[in-house]
Every structure is written in structure tokens, then in C-alpha cells.
Design an enzyme around this catalytic site. Sequence first.
Site, short mmCIF file in Angstrom:
data_model
loop_
_atom_site.label_atom_id
_atom_site.label_comp_id
_atom_site.label_asym_id
_atom_site.label_seq_id
_atom_site.Cartn_x
_atom_site.Cartn_y
_atom_site.Cartn_z
N LYS A 173 -7.16 -0.84 11.72
CA LYS A 173 -6.55 -1.27 10.44
C LYS A 173 -5.34 -0.39 10.14
CE LYS A 173 -6.07 -1.56 5.77
NZ LYS A 173 -5.28 -0.71 4.88
N GLU A 187 0.84 -1.22 0.00
CA GLU A 187 0.00 0.00 0.00
C GLU A 187 0.87 1.26 0.00
OE1 GLU A 187 -3.20 -0.05 2.89
OE2 GLU A 187 -3.36 2.13 2.86
N HIS A 217 -2.30 10.16 -0.86
CA HIS A 217 -2.44 8.96 -1.68
C HIS A 217 -2.38 9.27 -3.17
CE1 HIS A 217 -3.29 5.35 0.59
NE2 HIS A 217 -3.96 6.06 1.48
N ASP A 269 4.40 -14.28 12.00
CA ASP A 269 3.06 -14.72 11.60
C ASP A 269 2.07 -13.57 11.76
OD1 ASP A 269 0.55 -15.86 11.43
OD2 ASP A 269 1.05 -17.63 12.62
C1 MEV Z 1 -5.87 3.03 5.20
O1 MEV Z 1 -5.08 1.94 4.82
C2 MEV Z 1 -5.83 3.22 6.72
C3 MEV Z 1 -6.73 4.33 7.25
O2 MEV Z 1 -8.07 4.12 6.81
C4 MEV Z 1 -6.65 4.29 8.75
C5 MEV Z 1 -7.62 5.21 9.46
O3 MEV Z 1 -8.68 5.52 8.91
O4 MEV Z 1 -7.31 5.58 10.61
C6 MEV Z 1 -6.31 5.68 6.71
#
Ligand code: MEV
Length: 421
Positions: free
Chosen positions: A262, A84, A376, A278
Site C-alpha cells: 500500500k 494523504e 504525520h 487508470d
Molecule cells: C500509509 O499510507 C502507508 C504505510 O502504512 C506503508 C507501510 O507501512 O509501509 C506507512
Amino acid sequence: MTDKGKSSQVSGFYKLPIGKRVEFVKNFSGLNEEETKLFSSCLDMDIADRMIENVLGTFEIPLGIAVNFLINGKEYLIPMAIEESSVVAAASNAAKIARIKGGFKTECTDPLMIGQIQILHMKDVAEAAQKILAKKKEILQLANEQDKILVKFGGGAKDLEVRILDSPLGKMIVTHLIVDVRDAMGANAVNTMCEALAPLLEELTGSKVRLKILSNLADKRIVKAKAVFDKERIGGESVVDAFLESYNLATIDPYRAATHNKGIMNGIDALIIATGNDFRAIEAGAHAYASRSGQYTSLSLYYKDKNGNLVGELELPMAVGIIGGAGNIHPKAKLCKKILGIKTAKELAEIVASLGLAQNFAAVFALSTVGIQKGHMSLHAKNIAVMAGAKGDEIDKVASQMVKEGKIKLERAEEILKEIR
Ligand code: MEV
């Protein structure tokens, strides 16, 4: 670029050609020529063929390096294997900000893993539980006979807990074997011990043992990282407040908490993969830990200190090893551990948590200010340009034109490509 000796602090690192970046890491981590060449090599097919079944080839993802990390006063360059865009840059930038107030500070428990042994069909569950606890010493001794080397290095089975659970099948006992796995992830050691204990537990309880397996909710193997983010550097107290407002949603809403966490795992998984650990185990443990109150919530905690700076903390289970497993076989995983200069699994866990916190801060900071798309977009535009067939210099030309127009689409990339050719 400013390279202050053994400092991981560099600016403009991303602007350097790959060869110069490799040179920097080589000098920082004392890599030899052979190790340096590994960066551009692929995993040997014979090694791959021994790692899993039905091998056809290998699957490459980029390996980047996060710079600027200062953790417990020590400088680190952190290898990250991830597909990513923006993640490595975001971590490096967060680490740069954290340095202003002394970098990351961490704590870590002993490397205690839990092995579960499930026992069913008892006439008297309470009596069976008593019988197990009464033989704790013998049970631990039998467990430790399975791994004399681990015991020699100060690890081994340390404790036993008995839980009685209600289930649709009636009451059952789950015995938890607590094992200090030292510098290993520990799955093999723990599973071997649990399997070896099954006949003894069946004999003691006169019942049937079913599951014998480690738990990925490694909540006795916890790491904590903390950092202070300077309020002036991030845009003043209003930005700290905006950050805390954004963060707040993750504490009350599982829909946001999942995305928030995430973002933490973006950093964590990248280092877990780079060191041959892992990542499924770490993911499973992290999300189960995030639900420990009964509601899924943020793994991180943010608040203001008395001077109005933003304080971030991250706490989660961290079952990582530096010996055994894929990390001992995969040449790049070995290389990544050398780059980190780590001596213990505990040190690796502390770096992982610091990286997770950096990643989380960077994401929420962007979301609370300019939004996530700005960062991004330029890389995304480059990917679209490549998809449209751009080569060499054309990639930047097509990408920057699309960013300027605010229209990043494959059709537009193809049109621009035609125009400039
Ligand atoms: C994207 O890979 C991760 C985010 O969505 C994390 C977040 O929203 O805090 C930018």
C-alpha cells in the site's frame, strides 16, 4: 532554496508560498502562462460531463510536486495527485537520499498487453487448441486489421498463446493475444481485437466464445526500478539492519505485505491519477503480481551491497499510456505529462516505478526508526485545527500547541482556539 539550473534538487521547497512553487515548476518544465493558470482551475463542467455519466460536479484533491528525482541520469519533478499528508514530502526526501548514490536506475519491457478470449464446451480441448495454434498467422493478421495505426507505429498483435484450464464447468481454453500497444494503455485496442477474433475462433473450434477482454495482470509489461540508499546518510549500518528486519516481515506475512505494498501504491497511484491513467488497472495488476508465487508478498526487494549500503528494487506490471484515455482529455493530466517532460509510455512507467520505490523506502525507513506518526502529526494537527474553526495564523498556533502537548484532539483544538482568540 537552492535551484541548480535544470536540477530537480531543491531544499526548503515546502516552505515556499504556492506562487513561488508554481514559478519553479514553470521554469523547470517550460510552461506557458495559460498552463500555469491551470494549477488553480477546476475541470470544465462540459469536459466532466463527457467523461462519465450523471455528472453533478467535480471532486478536487490536492496536486503536489515531488522534488529531487534523478532517474537514469535525468532530472524529474513528479506531479502527485493525492489526499494523504506526508506522502509527497516522503517521496522527495527518499529521492534526495537516492541521489547520493546516483539516483534511480530502471528497465522496462516492451509494452505488451494480454487479451483473453475464453472458449467453452469443446468435445476435444487438445484438438481445439491445436487448431487455434495452427491458424496463428491468420488470427494475428485479423487482429492487426483492427488497428492499422498501431501497426504503422510498430505495435499490434505479436503472438498467441493457448492455455487449457480445468474448471467446475469442465475444461476450457483461454487464448491469450499478445499485443504491443506502444504508447497507449492499450485496453481499447486489445478489447477491439479480442472481440473481432471471437467469430473466427468459434468457427475454428466449433465451440462457444464467452469472455473477450484484456487482462490487468500485465505480466509481459514489466518495469523495474533500483536505487542504492547510502548507509551513512540513513544513520549507519544499524539502521540498514533495522530496515531489513522490518522489510523481512513483508516477505513472509501477507498482513504486512498488504500494508507494505500500500505504501508503494501511495506514490504510484498519485502519479497514475495525475497523468490521467487508470489507477484501478495498476492496483489490480500490482496485487495480482505480488501473488504470483502463490503467496501474496512484497513487491519490493531489499538487501545490502558489499559496502553495507541499502539496495532497493521494485518490479511490477505497468500498463500506463501517454496517448488516449482520460490523459488526453483532462487538461491537468496533459499539464502533468508536460511537467514530467516524457516522450514515451515506457519513460512514464520508469518514473512510476522509481516513485513507488522511493515511497516504499521512505515508509519502511520511518517505520524502522522514528515511526510513522511523527511526520504525520504536524499536518494532522493542522487539519484538526481547521476542523475546530481556526483560520489564517491561528491554524499554526493551534497545531503547534497540540503537537507540543502531544494531544491532538478536536476538543483540545477548540479549547486552544478559545484561549488565543
Ligand atoms: C500509509 O499510507 C502507508 C504505510 O502504512 C506503508 C507501510 O507501512 O509501509 C506507512
